[in-house]
Design an enzyme around this catalytic site. Structure first.
Site, mmCIF file in Angstrom:
data_model
loop_
_atom_site.group_PDB
_atom_site.id
_atom_site.type_symbol
_atom_site.label_atom_id
_atom_site.label_comp_id
_atom_site.label_asym_id
_atom_site.label_seq_id
_atom_site.Cartn_x
_atom_site.Cartn_y
_atom_site.Cartn_z
ATOM 1 N N GLY A 51 -4.330 -4.581 -4.101
ATOM 2 C CA GLY A 51 -5.320 -3.607 -4.545
ATOM 3 C C GLY A 51 -4.584 -2.359 -4.993
ATOM 4 N N HIS A 52 -4.788 -1.982 -6.224
ATOM 5 C CA HIS A 52 -4.131 -0.782 -6.739
ATOM 6 C C HIS A 52 -5.192 0.251 -7.103
ATOM 7 C CE1 HIS A 52 -0.294 -3.155 -8.003
ATOM 8 N NE2 HIS A 52 -0.374 -2.934 -6.709
ATOM 9 N N GLN A 55 1.987 -6.027 -3.053
ATOM 10 C CA GLN A 55 2.418 -6.063 -1.646
ATOM 11 C C GLN A 55 3.747 -5.303 -1.472
ATOM 12 O OE1 GLN A 55 1.442 -9.515 -2.902
ATOM 13 N NE2 GLN A 55 -0.588 -8.782 -2.473
ATOM 14 N N LYS A 108 1.976 2.174 -5.090
ATOM 15 C CA LYS A 108 2.640 1.668 -6.305
ATOM 16 C C LYS A 108 1.776 1.902 -7.535
ATOM 17 C CE LYS A 108 3.049 -2.480 -4.563
ATOM 18 N NZ LYS A 108 2.802 -2.287 -3.144
ATOM 19 N N ASP A 146 0.820 -1.221 0.000
ATOM 20 C CA ASP A 146 0.000 0.000 0.000
ATOM 21 C C ASP A 146 0.854 1.271 0.000
ATOM 22 O OD1 ASP A 146 -2.289 -1.676 0.287
ATOM 23 O OD2 ASP A 146 -1.783 -1.859 2.402
HETATM 24 P P1 IMP Z 1 -2.573 -12.975 2.214
HETATM 25 O O1 IMP Z 1 -1.687 -12.400 1.160
HETATM 26 O O2 IMP Z 1 -4.034 -12.799 1.917
HETATM 27 O O3 IMP Z 1 -2.228 -14.381 2.551
HETATM 28 O O4 IMP Z 1 -2.328 -12.125 3.561
HETATM 29 C C1 IMP Z 1 -1.106 -12.202 4.282
HETATM 30 C C2 IMP Z 1 -0.736 -10.844 4.859
HETATM 31 O O5 IMP Z 1 -0.396 -9.969 3.803
HETATM 32 C C3 IMP Z 1 -1.849 -10.141 5.640
HETATM 33 O O6 IMP Z 1 -1.267 -9.417 6.702
HETATM 34 C C4 IMP Z 1 -2.446 -9.184 4.631
HETATM 35 O O7 IMP Z 1 -3.071 -8.076 5.240
HETATM 36 C C5 IMP Z 1 -1.185 -8.782 3.892
HETATM 37 N N1 IMP Z 1 -1.455 -8.336 2.525
HETATM 38 C C6 IMP Z 1 -1.726 -9.096 1.456
HETATM 39 N N2 IMP Z 1 -1.867 -8.337 0.362
HETATM 40 C C7 IMP Z 1 -1.673 -7.067 0.728
HETATM 41 C C8 IMP Z 1 -1.645 -5.817 0.029
HETATM 42 O O8 IMP Z 1 -1.834 -5.729 -1.187
HETATM 43 N N3 IMP Z 1 -1.381 -4.716 0.793
HETATM 44 C C9 IMP Z 1 -1.130 -4.780 2.117
HETATM 45 N N4 IMP Z 1 -1.134 -5.911 2.812
HETATM 46 C C10 IMP Z 1 -1.398 -7.056 2.124
#
Ligand code: IMP
Length: 421
Positions: free
Chosen positions: A40-41, A221, A16, A13
């Site tokens: 999420g972008h 991420q 990007k 977040d």
């Molecule tokens: P997962 O990717 O759904 O398995 O989540 C694992 C961890 O990564 C959690 O803490 C999510 O909140 C975090 N996470 C996954 N995708 C994002 C993102 O795009 N932005 C911020 N945190 C993310």
């Protein structure tokens, strides 16, 4: 010709989407190489706001979006996003790697069930089935996009895999069943809809590179969510670092010319896990409110805190970052004092390397350098020297600490609110 990469240096977040959109204008292909619709972008073009989860943001600029082999793809979400874009007059130019793993309904069910079982020790995942899908990929029982094209071969694969998933359901006490025929019908139908996009994207990209075309690699991420170098186990399940792009898109490391690290002017994190500079006071609230710090994917409030350079230095080292883009500087407007964490204090000892042991990170207290804040600045500021002196000092300090040039400063969500340094 350049192959550029944009990656996050914090917990995701970082903004990007906007920087990728900015560089997309010069790129022929914009490529995602890891993650799925956990990302999420948000891209703002004039008054239009686009929120994308799996489609690379470059498609908004009319570029070819590539979903690389390192991604995990929920076909239902992908088809929905394509339809939504079409409704808004964008027919996305899209390619989906024939080797990308597919998120199946059992992955989503298992993601939720595992989190429930972990209770207060949960990861705080997005519950999109990301972890279980990557687990199956590594355990060599994944369904890949190429498997969706022939109904018969999909059935054969699922006949092998479904009994194993049923065992997992028993372990996690999931009551609903897995209906093999229903899965075959549904996913081969998705295959028919996506067939036009499925291709050996690694080959297409390498051909493009040899023809001197510009390629932009878009990370999802951030480094601290990388499964190797992040705050494990509070990470996602893929390689978010620059190295992940080679395996996740099939591009040799020597072909990557520039690696742009996105640094939000402060720190945020969604989900569980330690965050040494987290703030629970009015400043934390200021950052959350002014920065609209709510997850694009899950709408969860993000945890906010001061900029942590221990984290950013760690990320720059792991990914060999060549340039920095600072985002959301405007969110700091109006704060009388600012702080930047330059090292941690661990039981009286000063440490500057990000520890592997999460229990140790929990005990690390930030060592801050203080800065004077600045008032509002005009959204139309277009050069570094027209930023308030205090903001210039804040940025110069970051640059000096990282020993990497800042090439972009973003001072608002719009395309024009961008300063090239
Ligand atoms: P997962 O990717 O759904 O398995 O989540 C694992 C961890 O990564 C959690 O803490 C999510 O909140 C975090 N996470 C996954 N995708 C994002 C993102 O795009 N932005 C911020 N945190 C993310």
């Amino acid at each position: 010709m350049t192959v550029k990469m944009v990656i996050g240096t914090q917990w995701g977040d970082e903004g990007k989407g906007k920087v990728v959109d900015y560089f997309s204008k010069d790129a022929e292909y914009v490529v995602r190489f890891q993650g799925g619709n956990n990302a999420g972008h948000t891209i703002k073009v004039g008054d239009e706001i686009y929120k994308l989860h799996i489609i690379p943001s470059g498609v908004i600029q009319g570029r070819t979006g590539v979903i690389g082999n390192g991604c995990v793809v929920d076909p239902e979400v992908l088809i929905y996003e394509i339809e939504q874009l079409k409704k808004r007059g964008i027919n996305p130019k899209l390619l989906l790697s024939d080797r990308a793993n597919i998120i199946m309904p059992y992955h989503k069910a298992l993601d939720g069930a595992e989190e429930k079982l972990l209770a207060d020790k949960k990861i705080g995942t997005t519950k999109r089935g990301i972890g279980p899908c990557y687990s199956d990929k590594i355990a060599r029982r994944g369904i890949r996009s190429c498997d969706l094209i022939s109904k018969e071969s999909l059935r054969k694969k699922l006949e092998l895999i479904a009994p194993i998933q049923k065992q997992f359901y028993k372990v996690f006490k999931i009551s609903e069943g897995i209906d093999l025929e229903e899965l075959v019908d549904k996913y081969s139908n998705y295959g028919s809809q996506l067939k036009q996009y499925i291709a050996p994207t690694h080959k297409i990209l390498n051909d493009a590179i040899s023809k001197q075309k510009n390629v932009l690699l878009e990370g999802a991420q951030g480094t601290m969510l990388d499964v190797e170098f992040g705050t494990y186990p509070y990470t996602t399940s893929s390689n978010t670092v620059a190295g992940g792009a080679s395996s996740g898109a099939g591009i040799g490391p020597r072909n990557i010319d520039e690696i742009i690290g996105i640094v939000k002017a402060y720190t945020t994190r969604v989900g569980e896990g330690p965050m040494p500079t987290e703030l629970f006071d009015d400043v934390g609230k200021h950052l959350a409110i002014k920065g609209h710090e709510y997850g694009t994917t899950t709408n969860r409030p993000r945890r906010c805190g001061w900029l942590d350079l221990v984290v950013v230095k760690h990320s720059c080292m792991i990914s060999g970052i060549t340039k920095i883009a600072i985002t959301k500087l405007d969110v700091l407007n109006g704060l009388p004092k600012l702080k930047i964490c330059t090292s941690y204090i661990f039981y009286g000892k000063n440490i500057s390397e990000f520890p592997a042991d999460i229990e140790m990170v929990k005990e690390c207290k930030p060592d801050y350098k203080e800065f004077s804040g600045w008032e509002e600045f005009d959204a139309g500021v277009s050069s570094f020297k027209n930023l308030p002196k205090e903001a210039q000092l804040y940025l110069k300090f970051i640059e000096k600490q990282l020993k990497i040039p800042i090439s972009i400063v973003s001072i608002g969500p719009g395309r024009s609110e961008t300063i090239e340094v």
